[in-house]
Design a protein around this motif. Sequence first.
Motif, mmCIF file in Angstrom:
data_model
loop_
_atom_site.group_PDB
_atom_site.id
_atom_site.type_symbol
_atom_site.label_atom_id
_atom_site.label_comp_id
_atom_site.label_asym_id
_atom_site.label_seq_id
_atom_site.Cartn_x
_atom_site.Cartn_y
_atom_site.Cartn_z
ATOM 1 N N PRO A 191 -53.695 73.907 -19.186
ATOM 2 C CA PRO A 191 -53.776 75.219 -18.531
ATOM 3 C C PRO A 191 -53.170 76.322 -19.401
ATOM 4 N N LEU A 192 -52.074 76.008 -20.093
ATOM 5 C CA LEU A 192 -51.446 77.033 -20.933
ATOM 6 C C LEU A 192 -52.318 77.320 -22.152
ATOM 7 N N PHE A 193 -52.878 76.271 -22.759
ATOM 8 C CA PHE A 193 -53.753 76.487 -23.912
ATOM 9 C C PHE A 193 -54.916 77.403 -23.532
ATOM 10 N N LYS A 194 -55.540 77.108 -22.402
ATOM 11 C CA LYS A 194 -56.695 77.925 -21.968
ATOM 12 C C LYS A 194 -56.248 79.354 -21.667
ATOM 13 N N ARG A 195 -55.072 79.463 -21.045
ATOM 14 C CA ARG A 195 -54.583 80.808 -20.722
ATOM 15 C C ARG A 195 -54.321 81.604 -22.009
ATOM 16 N N GLN A 196 -53.754 80.940 -23.012
ATOM 17 C CA GLN A 196 -53.475 81.628 -24.277
ATOM 18 C C GLN A 196 -54.760 82.095 -24.946
ATOM 19 N N MET A 197 -55.766 81.214 -24.969
ATOM 20 C CA MET A 197 -57.030 81.573 -25.610
ATOM 21 C C MET A 197 -57.677 82.748 -24.869
ATOM 22 N N GLY A 198 -57.673 82.671 -23.528
ATOM 23 C CA GLY A 198 -58.283 83.719 -22.719
ATOM 24 C C GLY A 198 -57.580 85.055 -22.902
ATOM 25 N N GLU A 199 -56.256 84.979 -23.013
ATOM 26 C CA GLU A 199 -55.462 86.192 -23.169
ATOM 27 C C GLU A 199 -55.753 86.868 -24.525
ATOM 28 N N LEU A 200 -55.896 86.047 -25.555
ATOM 29 C CA LEU A 200 -56.216 86.590 -26.880
ATOM 30 C C LEU A 200 -57.582 87.264 -26.843
ATOM 31 N N TRP A 201 -58.523 86.584 -26.219
ATOM 32 C CA TRP A 201 -59.891 87.095 -26.129
ATOM 33 C C TRP A 201 -59.918 88.428 -25.372
ATOM 34 N N LYS A 202 -59.228 88.449 -24.239
ATOM 35 C CA LYS A 202 -59.209 89.686 -23.417
ATOM 36 C C LYS A 202 -58.572 90.846 -24.163
ATOM 37 N N ASN A 203 -57.644 90.536 -25.047
ATOM 38 C CA ASN A 203 -56.981 91.597 -25.801
ATOM 39 C C ASN A 203 -57.691 91.917 -27.114
ATOM 40 N N GLY A 204 -58.921 91.442 -27.234
ATOM 41 C CA GLY A 204 -59.755 91.839 -28.369
ATOM 42 C C GLY A 204 -59.545 91.049 -29.640
ATOM 43 N N PHE A 205 -58.806 89.948 -29.572
ATOM 44 C CA PHE A 205 -58.636 89.140 -30.781
ATOM 45 C C PHE A 205 -59.854 88.250 -30.997
ATOM 46 N N CYS A 206 -60.182 88.010 -32.264
ATOM 47 C CA CYS A 206 -61.208 87.007 -32.558
ATOM 48 C C CYS A 206 -60.690 86.130 -33.688
ATOM 49 N N THR A 207 -61.247 84.948 -33.790
ATOM 50 C CA THR A 207 -60.761 84.029 -34.827
ATOM 51 C C THR A 207 -61.526 84.264 -36.121
ATOM 52 N N MET A 209 -62.475 71.737 -27.718
ATOM 53 C CA MET A 209 -63.781 72.224 -28.153
ATOM 54 C C MET A 209 -64.473 73.092 -27.109
ATOM 55 N N VAL A 210 -64.391 72.713 -25.845
ATOM 56 C CA VAL A 210 -65.082 73.498 -24.812
ATOM 57 C C VAL A 210 -64.434 74.880 -24.637
ATOM 58 N N PRO A 211 -63.099 74.937 -24.407
ATOM 59 C CA PRO A 211 -62.499 76.273 -24.266
ATOM 60 C C PRO A 211 -62.725 77.170 -25.492
ATOM 61 N N LEU A 212 -62.694 76.596 -26.693
ATOM 62 C CA LEU A 212 -62.909 77.415 -27.895
ATOM 63 C C LEU A 212 -64.344 77.922 -27.931
#
Length: 248
Positions: free
Chosen positions: A42-58, A91-94
Motif C-alpha cells: 500500500p505504501l509503495f503504491k501510494r508513493q508512486m501515485g503521489e509522485l505521478w500526481k505531483n507531475g513526476f515522471c521516470t 510491474m502492475v503499479p508501475l
Amino acid sequence: MYYSRLAPYNRIFREGMPILTYHKLGMPPQGVCRKDLYMQLPLFKRQMGELWKNGFCTTQLQGRENFIQPNNNRLVITFDDGSRTVFQHAMVPLRKLGFTAIQYLVVEHIGGRNEWDTSLGEVEDPLMDESQIRTWLSAGHEIGAHTLTHPHLTHLNRQQAREEITSSKKKLEDMFGIAVQHFCYPYGSWKEWVRDLVEEAGYKTAVTTSPGVCTDVTDPFILPRISARQPPRNIRGLLDRLFLYLLN
Ligand SMILES: [Zn+2]
C-alpha cells in the motif's frame, strides 16, 4: 533520512534528479532481520501515485547528460538485488502510471536466493530468474549489474574486485543480448580505486547509498540516492519525520 512520503521532499526532489532506492516489496516474512529492506505494497503504491500526481515522471539513467539538462520533474526508480517480490508486485503499479525502473542483479544468484544474506542468518528471499528478467525487460524496464556475488568490493583485492565488476557486466550482456551500462555498489561500499574500475569496465553510471539528488556537479560513478522505507514505529522515526517536516 528515508523517503516515505513526498511532502518533505518536494523541494529537494526538484533541486536535482532524485534516484529512489527500493529492495523488496510486500510484508517482511517471519523472522526477517532487515525489515527495513521490505516496503509494504500500500505504501509503495501510494508513493508512486503521489509522485505521478505531483507531475513526476521516470527516466532512464544515461550518465552525466541526465543531470545537466534542466529536469525538475524527472526521477529514477531503482531496485537492488533482483528480488522476485519486485517482479510480482511492482510491474502492475508501475505500468499503470507509465513508470519504468531498473533492477540491479547479482549475477551468480539469478534465479536463486539472497545467499550473501542467508549466510549471515537472514531469511531466504527468492530472486528473479532469467525468464522473469526477460519479461521485466520487455515491459520497458532496465537491468544493471550488482556484481557477481554481492561482496564488499573494498574488502577485495584489485583483481577480485575487477572480476566482480567486469564479469557481471559481460555475463548479463551475454545472457540478455543488451548493453549493460549501470552498476550498483553492494552495501554502497566504494573507494576511489573501486570507482575507477567501474569506469574502466565501460559502465556509464554507478549508484551508491549516499543520500542526495544528482546535479550537474555529481560524479556519474558515485551517484547519491534516496532510500525509500516504511516509516519505523519508534522515537527515532518520529524525530526523522519531525526533522523532515521542519526542513520543508
Ligand atoms: Zn545489494
